[in-house]
Design an enzyme around this catalytic site. Structure first.
Site, PDB file in Angstrom:
ATOM      1  N   HIS A  57     -32.289 -21.933  62.262  1.00  0.00           N
ATOM      2  CA  HIS A  57     -32.835 -20.721  62.869  1.00  0.00           C
ATOM      3  C   HIS A  57     -33.528 -21.051  64.191  1.00  0.00           C
ATOM      4  O   HIS A  57     -34.234 -22.050  64.298  1.00  0.00           O
ATOM      5  CB  HIS A  57     -33.821 -20.058  61.909  1.00  0.00           C
ATOM      6  CG  HIS A  57     -33.215 -19.713  60.588  1.00  0.00           C
ATOM      7  ND1 HIS A  57     -33.355 -20.532  59.485  1.00  0.00           N
ATOM      8  CD2 HIS A  57     -32.451 -18.662  60.199  1.00  0.00           C
ATOM      9  CE1 HIS A  57     -32.709 -19.982  58.461  1.00  0.00           C
ATOM     10  NE2 HIS A  57     -32.149 -18.857  58.874  1.00  0.00           N
ATOM     11  N   HIS A 102     -41.411 -20.795  64.156  1.00  0.00           N
ATOM     12  CA  HIS A 102     -41.300 -19.353  64.422  1.00  0.00           C
ATOM     13  C   HIS A 102     -42.625 -18.740  64.869  1.00  0.00           C
ATOM     14  O   HIS A 102     -42.648 -17.567  65.266  1.00  0.00           O
ATOM     15  CB  HIS A 102     -40.804 -18.611  63.180  1.00  0.00           C
ATOM     16  CG  HIS A 102     -39.394 -18.935  62.797  1.00  0.00           C
ATOM     17  ND1 HIS A 102     -38.348 -18.835  63.673  1.00  0.00           N
ATOM     18  CD2 HIS A 102     -38.859 -19.359  61.622  1.00  0.00           C
ATOM     19  CE1 HIS A 102     -37.220 -19.185  63.063  1.00  0.00           C
ATOM     20  NE2 HIS A 102     -37.508 -19.511  61.824  1.00  0.00           N
ATOM     21  N   ASP A 139     -31.684 -26.844  57.261  1.00  0.00           N
ATOM     22  CA  ASP A 139     -31.004 -25.672  56.728  1.00  0.00           C
ATOM     23  C   ASP A 139     -29.643 -25.451  57.387  1.00  0.00           C
ATOM     24  O   ASP A 139     -29.001 -24.416  57.159  1.00  0.00           O
ATOM     25  CB  ASP A 139     -31.876 -24.418  56.843  1.00  0.00           C
ATOM     26  CG  ASP A 139     -32.619 -24.307  58.151  1.00  0.00           C
ATOM     27  OD1 ASP A 139     -32.440 -25.169  59.029  1.00  0.00           O
ATOM     28  OD2 ASP A 139     -33.403 -23.353  58.305  1.00  0.00           O
ATOM     29  N   ASP A 168     -33.209 -27.037  63.720  1.00  0.00           N
ATOM     30  CA  ASP A 168     -33.226 -26.108  62.596  1.00  0.00           C
ATOM     31  C   ASP A 168     -32.111 -25.070  62.777  1.00  0.00           C
ATOM     32  O   ASP A 168     -31.744 -24.723  63.902  1.00  0.00           O
ATOM     33  CB  ASP A 168     -34.589 -25.403  62.558  1.00  0.00           C
ATOM     34  CG  ASP A 168     -34.831 -24.619  61.290  1.00  0.00           C
ATOM     35  OD1 ASP A 168     -35.553 -25.120  60.418  1.00  0.00           O
ATOM     36  OD2 ASP A 168     -34.313 -23.491  61.173  1.00  0.00           O
TER      37      ASP A 168
END
Length: 343
Positions: free
Chosen positions: A198, A160, A285, A196
């Site tokens: 996200h 991120h 995740d 991932d």
């Protein structure tokens, strides 16, 4: 497969974050890395090695120099200001405000260099950030030297973090750093495959206008999922990079059948690109029990993920990202790696 790991990650522990109107203990906690390390050992994946020290020059190849220089100063400046608790931003230069003039107060500077209140600092945070960066580069060197694959057990994660911003538990973008390092070491093309839950908004932002790094993200739809403001299917790259960025946003409840179809298409794009090396941003995740995610992958799916990536037949570096169901994170992350090794 060799794993690179540093115990210094544990210094980034006890930090707080802002989530849905509450200041809560960070979901990104030291036990995540410890569960993974324990599973690497119990599954006899391979030796666990300490990272080598590296200068920050490689970080400054993908991040703004002033941003990297800022990170080690945060905790000392927070203490000097007399603020309590975790070092956390409380204001951000959004649309219509000046984003070109860095303020002098540390709580404002944190907002200047971030996009949320999830990347917070405690006393040991910088040492953990630097060790995570060293872990990534040390593992990259192993693959460059001829290893089929290596595992960078990075914590904190990185995907991120953009060229000049932190967020989402991420400070230095380890996957972007190693991708650029491979280019600087002579690789003609590098592919980054981010699995991932996200979207890897920071990695996309760094390489969006480039054609020498293929960026592929499989993730939750940003209309309803963090980080919200990047990750749509129509984001295809810009300038020279047009056509070299691919997003696969998927709906809550996505299970292996739909997720694996996206992976299959993504792997076909990687194969067509013919990179010299693949960097996998390995987040688990996507797991059905993850407390902050909405996909429904099962533990038995992760070895199949590793098997499919192995079929690319390319040198591969796995860089650890997210995954917050800590009791299963080792099973799932190492499941990908053993699936790859056994393919």
């Amino acid at each position: 497969m060799k794993t690179i790991f540093s115990p210094l990650h544990a210094g980034h522990g006890g930090q707080m974050e802002l989530v849905s109107g509450q200041i809560v203990p960070g979901f990104e906690k030291p036990s995540r890395a410890e569960f993974i390390k324990a599973r690497v050992e119990s599954e006899k994946l391979g030796p666990i090695l300490a990272p080598k020290e590296h200068s920050l020059d490689a970080a400054k190849r993908v991040h703004a120099s002033d941003y990297i220089d800022f990170l080690p100063t945060v905790w000392p400046e927070w203490q000097n200001a007399g603020f309590p608790g975790s070092a956390m931003a409380f204001t951000w230069p959004t649309r219509g405000l000046r984003g070109d003039v860095p303020p002098k107060r540390i709580d404002a500077l944190l907002g200047y260099y971030s996009f949320d209140a999830g990347a917070t600092f405690v006393k040991g945070t910088w040492d953990a950030i630097k060790s995570s960066y060293d872990v990534g580069l040390t593992a990259a060197e192993l693959v460059k030297a001829g290893e089929r694959a290596a595992f960078a057990l990075c914590r904190p994660p990185g995907h991120h973090a953009g060229a000049a911003f932190m967020g989402g538990y991420c400070f230095i973008n380890n996957a972007a750093v190693v991708a650029q390092w491979y280019r600087d070491q002579g690789a003609a093309r590098v592919a980054i495959l981010d699995v991932d839950y996200h979207h890897g908004n920071g990695t996309q932002e760094i390489f969006y206008e480039r054609d020498d790094v293929l960026m592929i993200n499989l993730h939750g739809d940003p209309m309803t999922e963090y980080p919200f403001f990047l990750g749509h299917a129509d984001e295809r790259g810009a300038g020279k990079g047009e056509g070299f960025n691919h997003n696969y946003p998927m709906q809550p409840g996505t299970a292996w059948d739909k997720w694996s179809a996206a992976l299959e298409d993504a792997c076909a794009k990687v194969a067509a690109y013919a990179p010299d090396v693949v960097v996998v941003s390995l987040g688990v995740d996507t797991f059905e029990k993850d407390p902050i995610s909405q996909f429904k992958l099962k533990s038995s799916d992760y070895p199949r993920m590793g098997e499919r990536i192995a079929k690319l037949g390319l040198p591969t570096l796995f860089v650890m990202e997210g995954g917050y169901a800590v009791e299963e994170i080792g099973i799932n992350a190492v499941g990908v790696l053993t699936g790859f090794d056994n393919a």
